[in-house]
Design a protein around this motif. Structure first.
Motif, short mmCIF file in Angstrom:
data_model
loop_
_atom_site.label_atom_id
_atom_site.label_comp_id
_atom_site.label_asym_id
_atom_site.label_seq_id
_atom_site.Cartn_x
_atom_site.Cartn_y
_atom_site.Cartn_z
N PRO A 133 -6.82 -0.05 -6.84
CA PRO A 133 -7.28 1.34 -6.96
C PRO A 133 -6.64 2.25 -5.92
O PRO A 133 -6.29 1.82 -4.83
CB PRO A 133 -8.80 1.24 -6.75
N ASP A 134 -6.51 3.53 -6.29
CA ASP A 134 -5.94 4.51 -5.37
C ASP A 134 -6.85 4.76 -4.18
O ASP A 134 -6.40 4.94 -3.06
CB ASP A 134 -5.70 5.85 -6.09
N GLU A 135 -8.16 4.78 -4.43
CA GLU A 135 -9.10 5.03 -3.34
C GLU A 135 -9.33 3.75 -2.56
O GLU A 135 -9.00 2.66 -3.00
CB GLU A 135 -10.43 5.58 -3.85
N GLY A 136 -9.87 3.91 -1.40
CA GLY A 136 -10.15 2.75 -0.55
C GLY A 136 -9.32 2.79 0.70
O GLY A 136 -8.31 3.48 0.78
N ASP A 137 -9.78 2.04 1.66
CA ASP A 137 -9.09 1.99 2.95
C ASP A 137 -8.16 0.81 2.96
O ASP A 137 -8.58 -0.33 2.86
CB ASP A 137 -10.12 1.88 4.07
N HIS A 138 -6.89 1.10 3.07
CA HIS A 138 -5.89 0.04 3.15
C HIS A 138 -5.32 0.05 4.57
O HIS A 138 -4.12 0.02 4.77
CB HIS A 138 -4.78 0.25 2.12
N THR B 23 0.81 -1.21 0.00
CA THR B 23 0.00 0.00 0.00
C THR B 23 0.84 1.26 0.00
O THR B 23 0.38 2.31 -0.41
CB THR B 23 -0.97 0.02 1.21
N ARG C 11 2.77 3.11 -4.43
CA ARG C 11 1.67 3.40 -5.35
C ARG C 11 1.94 2.88 -6.76
O ARG C 11 1.03 2.43 -7.45
CB ARG C 11 1.36 4.90 -5.39
#
Length: 60
Positions: free
Chosen positions: A26-31, A14, A17
């Protein structure tokens, strides 16, 4: 990814990038931390008016 499936990525992934983009993450989202992801997974059935299952976990 199929509906209802959650991928948990290592922090090394994570934080890189370029590597994530190359793999289609995907760039968005909770990692975030695994414990927060687990709580999110347990909250989902509750949002559907269902009872969350019993969960057993280790400290790893």
């Amino acid at each position: 990814m199929p509906a209802g499936v959650t991928a948990v990525l290592l922090a090394e992934w994570t934080q890189d990038r370029l590597r994530c983009r190359a793999a289609g993450v995907p760039d968005e989202g909770d990692h975030g931390a695994k414990c927060h992801l687990a709580l999110d997974i347990l909250d989902e059935p509750t949002s559907w008016q269902l009872t969350a299952p019993v969960v057993v976990a280790d400290a790893g």
